[in-house]
Scaffold this active site. Sequence first.
Site, mmCIF file in Angstrom:
data_model
loop_
_atom_site.group_PDB
_atom_site.id
_atom_site.type_symbol
_atom_site.label_atom_id
_atom_site.label_comp_id
_atom_site.label_asym_id
_atom_site.label_seq_id
_atom_site.Cartn_x
_atom_site.Cartn_y
_atom_site.Cartn_z
ATOM 1 N N MET A 71 8.566 10.611 -6.750
ATOM 2 C CA MET A 71 7.393 9.772 -6.456
ATOM 3 C C MET A 71 6.968 9.903 -4.990
ATOM 4 O O MET A 71 6.981 8.927 -4.248
ATOM 5 C CB MET A 71 7.709 8.315 -6.817
ATOM 6 C CG MET A 71 8.032 8.115 -8.284
ATOM 7 S SD MET A 71 8.675 6.471 -8.657
ATOM 8 C CE MET A 71 10.385 6.612 -8.088
ATOM 9 N N THR B 107 10.575 5.744 -2.458
ATOM 10 C CA THR B 107 9.147 5.523 -2.273
ATOM 11 C C THR B 107 8.944 4.101 -1.795
ATOM 12 O O THR B 107 9.675 3.202 -2.212
ATOM 13 C CB THR B 107 8.355 5.755 -3.574
ATOM 14 O OG1 THR B 107 7.064 5.165 -3.463
ATOM 15 C CG2 THR B 107 9.056 5.141 -4.765
ATOM 16 N N ASN B 108 7.974 3.910 -0.921
ATOM 17 C CA ASN B 108 7.658 2.559 -0.463
ATOM 18 C C ASN B 108 6.924 1.758 -1.532
ATOM 19 O O ASN B 108 7.262 0.609 -1.817
ATOM 20 C CB ASN B 108 6.783 2.614 0.796
ATOM 21 C CG ASN B 108 7.556 2.984 2.044
ATOM 22 O OD1 ASN B 108 8.030 2.128 2.772
ATOM 23 N ND2 ASN B 108 7.680 4.272 2.299
ATOM 24 N N THR B 109 5.893 2.362 -2.123
ATOM 25 C CA THR B 109 5.018 1.620 -3.043
ATOM 26 C C THR B 109 5.788 0.989 -4.190
ATOM 27 O O THR B 109 5.535 -0.165 -4.559
ATOM 28 C CB THR B 109 3.921 2.550 -3.593
ATOM 29 O OG1 THR B 109 3.117 3.020 -2.503
ATOM 30 C CG2 THR B 109 3.039 1.825 -4.593
ATOM 31 N N GLN C 262 -0.279 3.416 -11.628
ATOM 32 C CA GLN C 262 -0.560 2.726 -10.370
ATOM 33 C C GLN C 262 -2.051 2.445 -10.228
ATOM 34 O O GLN C 262 -2.468 1.319 -9.937
ATOM 35 C CB GLN C 262 -0.070 3.556 -9.179
ATOM 36 C CG GLN C 262 1.430 3.587 -9.004
ATOM 37 C CD GLN C 262 1.854 4.500 -7.857
ATOM 38 O OE1 GLN C 262 1.107 5.395 -7.442
ATOM 39 N NE2 GLN C 262 3.055 4.293 -7.342
ATOM 40 N N CYS D 236 4.896 5.266 3.967
ATOM 41 C CA CYS D 236 4.811 6.076 2.754
ATOM 42 C C CYS D 236 5.722 7.256 2.999
ATOM 43 O O CYS D 236 5.677 7.877 4.077
ATOM 44 C CB CYS D 236 3.375 6.529 2.485
ATOM 45 S SG CYS D 236 3.246 7.740 1.148
ATOM 46 N N THR D 237 6.539 7.592 2.033
ATOM 47 C CA THR D 237 7.580 8.591 2.276
ATOM 48 C C THR D 237 7.039 10.009 2.426
ATOM 49 O O THR D 237 7.794 10.912 2.778
ATOM 50 C CB THR D 237 8.651 8.548 1.165
ATOM 51 O OG1 THR D 237 8.003 8.622 -0.117
ATOM 52 C CG2 THR D 237 9.452 7.250 1.248
ATOM 53 N N GLU D 238 5.725 10.203 2.180
ATOM 54 C CA GLU D 238 5.135 11.530 2.410
ATOM 55 C C GLU D 238 4.513 11.688 3.795
ATOM 56 O O GLU D 238 4.240 12.819 4.209
ATOM 57 C CB GLU D 238 4.040 11.824 1.358
ATOM 58 C CG GLU D 238 4.546 12.302 0.018
ATOM 59 C CD GLU D 238 5.023 11.151 -0.849
ATOM 60 O OE1 GLU D 238 5.863 11.391 -1.718
ATOM 61 O OE2 GLU D 238 4.544 10.012 -0.651
#
Length: 234
Positions: free
Chosen positions: A10, A83-85, A52, A197-199
Site C-alpha cells: 500500500m 502506510t499512514n492512511t 479509499q 505518506c510512506t511514498e
Amino acid sequence: MRTIGLLGGMSWESSAHYYRLINEETRRRLGGTHSAPIVMVSVDFAEIEALQHAGDWDALTERMIAAALQAERGGAQLLVICTNTMHLMADAVQNAIAIPLLHIADPVGRAIAEQGITKVGLLGTAFTMEQRFLRDRLEQNLCLEVITPGPEDRSAIHRIIYDELVCGVVTEPSRALYRAIMHRMADKGAQAIILGCTEIMLLVDQSDSPVLLFDTTTLHALAAVDAALAQGAA
C-alpha cells in the site's frame, strides 16, 4: 529477535523500503549476516485505492483485519502497517489481534518531542491530511500543533502520490512543487514537516526542505527493529 509482521502493498514501492530499512538496521545492530525475521502480507493496492476513493472504510477495515490475522497466523509477534492512511483503522486492527500493533504516529511523535518542536506541518494523502486520526494522536499525546497545506496544495500532494509515487514515478516538476509547498508551510510557522505518506520519501529528502523533516517510513521501520529486539529473543 521477535518476528515482525508487515502489512504491505500500500503501495509495494514503500513496502520495499520498509523491508530494506528493517534488514539494514538489523544487520547494523547485530552484525555479520543477520537479518530480521519477517512475515509480510501484501495486498493488491488497486483494490485498496478504489475502496479509499469510494469512501468504503468499513470494507477496508475488514480487509486490514483479515490481513493482520493472516500475519499473526503466519508467526508475526508484532505488527506494522506499512502506510499512514490505513492507520485510520489501527484501533480496529489492534482490537482484532493478540499481538501488539506498532502505530506509525508514536515513533514520529517521540522523534519530534526529542527536538523540542511544538508546531509541525503534515504532508500526506488527502485522507491523512484532512481526517483527524493521525493529527489527533500527535496533538493529544504531545500537545503539538499540527498544520496542513491549503486546499490547492493538498490536492496536488494527493494527486502526485496516487498518480506518480505509488507507481514508482519520480519527476523533477513534482519535486519542485513539494519543495514550494514545504517552504510555504515553513512560512506559516511550521518548525518541522512530517512526511506523512510512506511514498513521499521517494521524492524529497532533507535537502529539499527549509526545516527539519520527519520521515514516517524510516522512523516506523527503525521502531519495528527496536520492538523486535526489545525482548532479546534468539
